[in-house]
Design a protein around this motif. Sequence first.
Motif, mmCIF file in Angstrom:
data_model
loop_
_atom_site.group_PDB
_atom_site.id
_atom_site.type_symbol
_atom_site.label_atom_id
_atom_site.label_comp_id
_atom_site.label_asym_id
_atom_site.label_seq_id
_atom_site.Cartn_x
_atom_site.Cartn_y
_atom_site.Cartn_z
ATOM 1 N N GLU A 255 2.965 12.841 -8.839
ATOM 2 C CA GLU A 255 2.445 14.183 -8.578
ATOM 3 C C GLU A 255 3.584 15.185 -8.462
ATOM 4 O OE1 GLU A 255 -0.455 17.110 -7.839
ATOM 5 O OE2 GLU A 255 -0.726 15.025 -8.461
ATOM 6 N N ARG A 256 4.693 14.774 -7.862
ATOM 7 C CA ARG A 256 5.820 15.682 -7.620
ATOM 8 C C ARG A 256 6.606 15.969 -8.903
ATOM 9 N NH1 ARG A 256 8.951 17.700 -3.502
ATOM 10 N NH2 ARG A 256 11.224 17.742 -3.813
ATOM 11 N N TYR A 257 6.828 14.938 -9.727
ATOM 12 C CA TYR A 257 7.724 15.099 -10.869
ATOM 13 C C TYR A 257 7.022 15.086 -12.230
ATOM 14 C CZ TYR A 257 11.499 14.472 -7.534
ATOM 15 O OH TYR A 257 12.357 14.632 -6.472
ATOM 16 N N GLY A 258 5.861 14.516 -12.299
ATOM 17 C CA GLY A 258 5.139 14.502 -13.562
ATOM 18 C C GLY A 258 5.592 13.416 -14.508
ATOM 19 N N THR A 259 6.900 13.354 -14.774
ATOM 20 C CA THR A 259 7.430 12.368 -15.722
ATOM 21 C C THR A 259 8.628 11.653 -15.107
ATOM 22 O OG1 THR A 259 9.031 13.872 -16.767
ATOM 23 C CG2 THR A 259 6.761 13.876 -17.633
ATOM 24 N N LEU A 260 8.887 10.463 -15.629
ATOM 25 C CA LEU A 260 10.070 9.727 -15.192
ATOM 26 C C LEU A 260 11.354 10.451 -15.591
ATOM 27 C CD1 LEU A 260 9.056 6.027 -15.920
ATOM 28 C CD2 LEU A 260 9.627 6.998 -13.687
ATOM 29 N N GLY A 261 11.301 11.188 -16.687
ATOM 30 C CA GLY A 261 12.467 11.947 -17.099
ATOM 31 C C GLY A 261 12.869 12.971 -16.053
ATOM 32 N N GLU A 262 11.873 13.671 -15.493
ATOM 33 C CA GLU A 262 12.165 14.663 -14.456
ATOM 34 C C GLU A 262 12.644 13.982 -13.175
ATOM 35 O OE1 GLU A 262 12.193 18.157 -14.294
ATOM 36 O OE2 GLU A 262 12.351 17.701 -16.438
ATOM 37 N N LEU A 263 12.056 12.842 -12.845
ATOM 38 C CA LEU A 263 12.501 12.109 -11.656
ATOM 39 C C LEU A 263 13.944 11.634 -11.829
ATOM 40 C CD1 LEU A 263 10.677 9.593 -9.466
ATOM 41 C CD2 LEU A 263 12.721 8.796 -10.653
ATOM 42 N N ASN A 264 14.266 11.076 -12.977
ATOM 43 C CA ASN A 264 15.631 10.590 -13.207
ATOM 44 C C ASN A 264 16.643 11.732 -13.173
ATOM 45 O OD1 ASN A 264 15.340 7.718 -13.552
ATOM 46 N ND2 ASN A 264 14.316 8.119 -15.497
ATOM 47 N N ASP B 83 10.011 2.662 -15.742
ATOM 48 C CA ASP B 83 8.618 2.355 -15.403
ATOM 49 C C ASP B 83 8.421 2.724 -13.940
ATOM 50 O OD1 ASP B 83 6.253 0.805 -14.461
ATOM 51 O OD2 ASP B 83 6.302 -0.019 -16.493
ATOM 52 N N TRP B 84 7.302 3.351 -13.633
ATOM 53 C CA TRP B 84 7.044 3.764 -12.249
ATOM 54 C C TRP B 84 7.048 2.570 -11.295
ATOM 55 C CZ3 TRP B 84 7.358 8.751 -11.102
ATOM 56 C CH2 TRP B 84 7.090 9.703 -12.083
ATOM 57 N N GLU B 85 6.658 1.398 -11.801
ATOM 58 C CA GLU B 85 6.597 0.216 -10.949
ATOM 59 C C GLU B 85 7.981 -0.277 -10.522
ATOM 60 O OE1 GLU B 85 3.748 -1.191 -9.716
ATOM 61 O OE2 GLU B 85 2.863 0.628 -10.597
ATOM 62 N N GLN B 86 9.021 0.212 -11.165
ATOM 63 C CA GLN B 86 10.377 -0.170 -10.779
ATOM 64 C C GLN B 86 10.824 0.511 -9.481
ATOM 65 O OE1 GLN B 86 12.571 1.092 -14.189
ATOM 66 N NE2 GLN B 86 11.718 -0.498 -15.548
ATOM 67 N N HIS C 247 0.848 -1.205 0.000
ATOM 68 C CA HIS C 247 0.000 0.000 0.000
ATOM 69 C C HIS C 247 0.878 1.248 0.000
ATOM 70 C CE1 HIS C 247 -3.924 -1.815 0.376
ATOM 71 N NE2 HIS C 247 -3.592 -2.498 1.459
ATOM 72 N N CYS C 248 1.927 1.226 0.815
ATOM 73 C CA CYS C 248 2.813 2.387 0.909
ATOM 74 C C CYS C 248 3.647 2.549 -0.358
ATOM 75 C CB CYS C 248 3.716 2.271 2.134
ATOM 76 S SG CYS C 248 2.825 2.427 3.698
ATOM 77 N N GLN C 249 4.086 1.434 -0.963
ATOM 78 C CA GLN C 249 4.848 1.525 -2.204
ATOM 79 C C GLN C 249 4.001 2.157 -3.311
ATOM 80 O OE1 GLN C 249 7.993 0.918 -2.121
ATOM 81 N NE2 GLN C 249 8.125 -0.270 -0.221
ATOM 82 N N LYS C 250 2.758 1.740 -3.400
ATOM 83 C CA LYS C 250 1.862 2.301 -4.416
ATOM 84 C C LYS C 250 1.629 3.786 -4.161
ATOM 85 C CE LYS C 250 -2.727 1.769 -6.468
ATOM 86 N NZ LYS C 250 -4.009 0.998 -6.447
ATOM 87 N N ALA C 251 1.384 4.140 -2.899
ATOM 88 C CA ALA C 251 1.153 5.547 -2.565
ATOM 89 C C ALA C 251 2.401 6.390 -2.831
ATOM 90 C CB ALA C 251 0.732 5.667 -1.103
ATOM 91 N N PHE C 252 3.580 5.805 -2.585
ATOM 92 C CA PHE C 252 4.835 6.510 -2.840
ATOM 93 C C PHE C 252 4.975 6.814 -4.331
ATOM 94 C CE2 PHE C 252 9.707 6.000 -3.100
ATOM 95 C CZ PHE C 252 9.925 7.341 -2.831
ATOM 96 N N ARG C 253 4.668 5.847 -5.171
ATOM 97 C CA ARG C 253 4.779 6.073 -6.615
ATOM 98 C C ARG C 253 3.794 7.145 -7.081
ATOM 99 N NH1 ARG C 253 4.439 -0.038 -6.526
ATOM 100 N NH2 ARG C 253 6.619 -0.669 -6.129
ATOM 101 N N TRP D 225 11.715 9.703 -0.068
ATOM 102 C CA TRP D 225 11.017 8.747 0.787
ATOM 103 C C TRP D 225 10.703 9.375 2.141
ATOM 104 C CZ3 TRP D 225 8.051 4.713 0.894
ATOM 105 C CH2 TRP D 225 7.887 3.994 2.079
ATOM 106 N N ARG D 226 11.647 10.125 2.693
ATOM 107 C CA ARG D 226 11.400 10.794 3.971
ATOM 108 C C ARG D 226 10.318 11.865 3.828
ATOM 109 N NH1 ARG D 226 14.795 10.042 8.251
ATOM 110 N NH2 ARG D 226 16.708 8.823 7.932
ATOM 111 N N ARG D 227 10.350 12.589 2.709
ATOM 112 C CA ARG D 227 9.300 13.590 2.476
ATOM 113 C C ARG D 227 7.934 12.919 2.357
ATOM 114 N NH1 ARG D 227 13.336 16.140 -1.860
ATOM 115 N NH2 ARG D 227 14.198 17.880 -0.645
ATOM 116 N N PHE D 228 7.897 11.847 1.588
ATOM 117 C CA PHE D 228 6.641 11.109 1.417
ATOM 118 C C PHE D 228 6.133 10.585 2.760
ATOM 119 C CE2 PHE D 228 5.096 6.691 1.295
ATOM 120 C CZ PHE D 228 3.824 6.898 0.737
#
Length: 670
Positions: free
Chosen positions: A174-183, A197-200, A163-169, A219-222
């Motif tokens: 919401e925070r980054y919009g795209t995987l490109g921005e997250l990376n 992939d977000w599931e990774q 449940h927490c892993q799904k909520a974290f993703r 993770w700490r922010r989340f």
Amino acid sequence: MLGGHFLHGGDYNPEQWLDCPEILEEDIRLMKKARVNCVTLGVFSWAVLEPEEGRYDFDWLEEIIDRLGKEKIQVILATPSGAMPHWLTQKYPETMQVGADGKRNLPGKRHNFCYTSPVMREKIRLLDTALSERFGRKENVILWHISNEFGGNFGDSTCHCEHCQKAFREWLKERYGTLGELNRAWWGRFWSHVYTDWEQIHSPAPHGEWTMTGLELDWRRFSTEQISDFCAHEIHAVRTHSDLPVTTNFMDFFKGLDYNRLQKELDIVSWDNYPFWHERKDEVPVAVRAAANHSMMRSMKKKPFLLMESAPSQINWRKNNPLKRPGMHMLSSMQAVAHGSDSVQYFQWRKGRGAYEKFHGAVLDHKNGSDTRTFREVTEVGARLEHLGELLDGTVNRPKAAVIFDWENWWAAEHITGPRMDLDYVDRVLAHCRAFWEAGIEADIVSMDADLSGYRLVAAPMNYMYKSGYAERVREFVSAGGVYVTTYFSGVVDEHDLCFTGHHPLEDVLGVIQEEIDAPSEEFENSFCYGDGTWPAGRMCEIVRAKDGTDVLSVYEKDFYAGCPVVTKNRYGNGAAYYVAAETDRGFLNAFYRNVFEQAGIKNALGVSLPYGVTVTERCAEDGRRVIFIMNFKNEPVLISGIGRYEDAESKEVYEGEIELEAFQCILLR
């Protein structure tokens, strides 16, 4: 103040004594004797309030609340989510936390619940709503106490279940919009850690990914967001039938949860204060830490806070647990009031007979009733607070200085690899706070998100991370006439823990250019001269260059960076910025800040130099009333000389020229 008076009391656990009605009757009688006017009920009562799923038993609680009300004792009513009953964990094991290692916890302990679990949220919503309907409009119920010490488990404060892993993703999307921005934010191309992939994405784990500092930070922010959302979920439930204010109890420099975020859900900030008094004969380091915590709690809302828990005697969970020496209970209680607390409350009223906290100090011991030193000292505090209500009503501390302490900076600075692996951010902040404390200069303790415009002086030790907008606020503060102090290892990374490139974000304000930072061992300790002394420079020694126009106040004396600046001052706009490039000792910080206080035009409330172990604070009202607290943390008398004419706010004695304080004494002046 709630009800126009100081709250005096603490955690009361009558559910442990329901089969002993004579004990409960004695409790009420002795509360009156101890000047107790408020108790907290229900913190760990879930198993008694809901003995089986869906069947509530509130009659015992209502009887006790009504009995307290007849004696004019108010109630802070808690929601009991801090400890789950066994019927819940047996039927719904998914409500229990999963550790970072992937293993689900067994039943037991406290705070062993998943903040994301739909089942947990629904079960506590139903119970909280029922409590609200039954007690939310009781005349002597004055405040909701939401759960207890959020995140304060014995170990990791977060849950890593699916449940927490799904909520974290979802939070990351919401925070980054795209995987490109997250990376990009996590510097994912390092070691080929690019997510496709977000599931990774998985939370940091000892047997998985723990080297990406961006992942750790988020993770700490989340986790803070999840806990804050769970708190808001409970608040919504208790407000179904009630409009009472809400609080929850914070802890001493708790790393697992950003209190500046959680406090936004609350009406009143409160915290649990357990200093290690008498660990050593010099009480000053402990007093400084307690003072900083008090000031931080007050600073979050710039309003009075509540001391929700303190120990009337010893505690039970350190390696050694000394008794409070005579006078320290009064002094430590008054210290909270001096820094803005509108209460003195204890854990707990009566010691339990068994289990983990049976030897934790309480107002009532297992034996001897009211005939104990602890009970007499608690009664003295209660009597004193009764007389201070009118004097301090409407007052709060209003410092002209602030010290930056930021949770995200804490998380980031202590998760790096190099230049040192043993950084202690809290220790460095407290080292600077101590210079303020010894000079009797009050300071708010604020985050990087705070508005700085009301201060004359802001100190930001080891401010490794600069959050978005922080540099601009500092630039505006100094330009408008403020004095800013910062140190080595500051302004290194942005909010993603990505290093700044090109130049320091405040290079124009600080007037220095950072080049390298040395982390010498003791054998390579450096030194520098400042004022009338020579001071050590060790552990962290930054090599900087002064820009044109920057005043170099001190330089290194040794090694290959001899002659490089250690202490600088740069004028910027109408203000000035100081930079301290090395980690040094208390003697230097005291000498340095004496000059800084003069530059900023800040004096303590008495306007005099204070003896070691003595400090002062001041509570002020909008109508101009001022009350000065003088506190002596030495176990011997001290003399303060050179003061003006003051009246003792309690005894009406007049002091002129000097004041003598007894060991562990606190005097209030006006």
